[in-house]
Design an enzyme around this catalytic site. Structure first.
Site, short mmCIF file in Angstrom:
data_model
loop_
_atom_site.label_atom_id
_atom_site.label_comp_id
_atom_site.label_asym_id
_atom_site.label_seq_id
_atom_site.Cartn_x
_atom_site.Cartn_y
_atom_site.Cartn_z
CE LYS A 120 -4.30 -1.90 0.37
NZ LYS A 120 -5.65 -2.03 1.00
CE LYS A 202 -5.36 -8.20 -1.68
NZ LYS A 202 -6.15 -8.35 -0.71
CE LYS A 205 -13.16 -4.72 -0.01
NZ LYS A 205 -12.06 -4.25 0.88
N1 AQP Z 1 -8.24 -11.66 -3.92
C1 AQP Z 1 -8.45 -12.23 -2.65
N2 AQP Z 1 -8.73 -13.52 -2.63
C2 AQP Z 1 -9.17 -14.15 -1.34
N3 AQP Z 1 -9.55 -13.48 -0.31
C3 AQP Z 1 -9.43 -12.11 -0.35
N4 AQP Z 1 -9.50 -11.13 0.56
C4 AQP Z 1 -9.25 -10.09 -0.09
N5 AQP Z 1 -8.98 -10.22 -1.45
C5 AQP Z 1 -8.95 -11.24 -1.46
C6 AQP Z 1 -10.28 -11.45 1.83
O1 AQP Z 1 -11.34 -10.33 1.89
C7 AQP Z 1 -11.53 -10.22 3.40
C8 AQP Z 1 -11.79 -8.67 3.15
O2 AQP Z 1 -10.51 -7.94 3.15
P1 AQP Z 1 -10.38 -6.40 3.48
O3 AQP Z 1 -11.57 -5.68 2.90
O4 AQP Z 1 -10.32 -6.26 4.95
O5 AQP Z 1 -9.03 -6.04 2.92
P2 AQP Z 1 -8.20 -6.59 1.76
O6 AQP Z 1 -7.72 -7.95 2.26
O7 AQP Z 1 -7.13 -5.57 1.70
O8 AQP Z 1 -9.12 -7.01 0.75
P3 AQP Z 1 -8.99 -5.89 -0.79
O9 AQP Z 1 -10.34 -6.11 -1.43
O10 AQP Z 1 -7.61 -6.03 -1.36
O11 AQP Z 1 -9.33 -4.49 -0.19
P4 AQP Z 1 -8.40 -3.21 -0.59
O12 AQP Z 1 -8.54 -3.11 -2.28
O13 AQP Z 1 -9.24 -2.04 -0.07
O14 AQP Z 1 -7.25 -3.15 -0.04
C9 AQP Z 1 -10.22 -10.65 4.12
O15 AQP Z 1 -10.37 -11.85 4.82
C10 AQP Z 1 -9.15 -10.75 3.13
O16 AQP Z 1 -8.32 -11.87 3.37
#
Ligand code: AQP
Length: 339
Positions: A120, A202, A205
């Protein structure tokens, strides 16, 4: 009024998702799908972790909208608000309070090794704020407040779970058994859904390119189109090989999670067929899975009163549970009770 779960009559599950964008198929298959079958067996607490989302600049109106939408999605995906505590993190002040205390029991050296912080910091180089750095401490507070036994998350959160365990053990070693030391639950299939255009990253969102992810709210047409555009390879054989065929392997893991087939069964199903047929089928299967969720989400979003009531009730129940831990922590470390 919903009942506050009894703290240890069943084991406790806690997890959360940031309202930092529309939920992706990665969030669904890596996390939410594993929350649904456990609602009877465990006391489950699921948060919409809006304070975590602030580590990246958010548009205030959008953040408010996404927070409500995420609550509606939790319910639409199958989380029953009568069986689970569903709440918004900022509605329970205990999270920020415990996070401060735990900051004083966490070393900057361990935080600087966190992969998410490094990633990040690169993607938001103009805003490497202290919150981004101490994010795992807030996450540790989220989990430890509820004496959590199990945390169902995707693979990317494994490192944060490990630091949570380290902090809990460190604290317990000084003050006695204050926190339950939680275990991660990371599924075998679906724990790491990759970007459709860049399968070495990965699926996220907050990705700037919407073709990289499937949003749970994408229309069936968009879903099929995005899968048809997904990056593959030139071999023309559908077989699982993460290293040499990351694109196809990612589509296989999505399909496996959605239809419940093994990789071997998928290889047999598509033997002699081309990538075009395979991608079409994956797109359709995902669209079919998401259709009832989208319909329910639409219904819930039209009922503001219902969502407000769930949020209010969830906050009260979460507060009730977490202040028991927080009071104990304050006492152990020597803060004078207010009386
Ligand atoms: N690509 C992924 N595959 C499997 N699991 C995933 N998770 C996120 N991306 C994947 C799981 O979703 C949950 C929520 O995650 P979060 O919103 O707390 O933050 P994150 O892990 O940083 O998810 P994002 O989608 O990548 O959000 P942004 O873009 O805002 O950083 C967690 O259980 C995570 O493991």
């Amino acid at each position: 009024k919903r009942e506050v779960p009894k703290m240890k009559d069943k084991k406790i599950i806690f997890s959360g998702i940031q309202p930092s964008g529309n939920l992706t198929l990665g969030n669904y298959l890596g996390a939410i799908i594993n929350w649904i079958p456990r609602q009877d067996e465990y006391n489950c607490i699921y948060s919409i972790v809006d304070l975590h989302a602030l580590t990246v600049r958010q548009n205030p109106a959008e953040l408010r909208q996404k927070t409500r939408s995420l609550l509606a999605l939790y319910i639409a995906c199958g989380l029953d608000p009568d069986k689970n505590v569903l709440f918004v993190q900022s509605h329970n002040g205990a999270h920020a309070e415990l996070a401060w205390i735990l900051n004083c029991y966490t070393y900057t050296g361990e935080l600087s090794r966190m992969t998410q912080f490094k990633e990040k910091s690169q993607s938001h180089a103009d805003n490497i704020n202290a919150g981004l750095f101490t994010y795992p401490v807030l996450m540790a507070a989220d989990i430890l407040l509820y004496q959590t036994d199990l945390v169902p998350v995707g693979h990317d959160q494994k490192q944060h779970l490990e630091i949570t365990r380290d902090i809990a053990q460190r604290f317990n070693n000084i003050y006695g058994e204050v926190f339950t030391v939680p275990e991660a639950y990371i599924p075998e299939v679906g724990a790491r859904i990759m970007s459709l255009q860049q399968p070495e990253n990965k699926m996220s969102k907050s990705d700037e390119n919407p073709n990289n992810y499937i949003s749970l709210l994408d229309s069936p047409n968009t879903i099929v189109k995005k899968f048809k555009r997904a990056v593959t390879d030139s071999e023309r054989i559908i077989r699982y090989d993460e290293k040499d065929k990351p694109g196809i392997s990612n589509l296989m893991s999505i399909y496996a999670s959605v239809v419940g087939k093994s990789y071997k069964e998928i290889e047999e199903e598509f033997q002699g067929k081309g990538y075009g047929d395979f991608k079409q089928r994956v797109g359709e299967a995902v669209a079919e899975t998401l259709k009832p969720i989208q319909e329910k989400h639409r219904e819930l979003m039209a009922d503001k009163g219902y969502l407000d009531n769930i949020m209010k009730d969830g906050a009260e129940r979460a507060e009730n549970l977490s202040y028991r831990t927080l009071r104990k922590v304050y006492k152990k470390i020597g803060l004078v009770p207010r009386g």
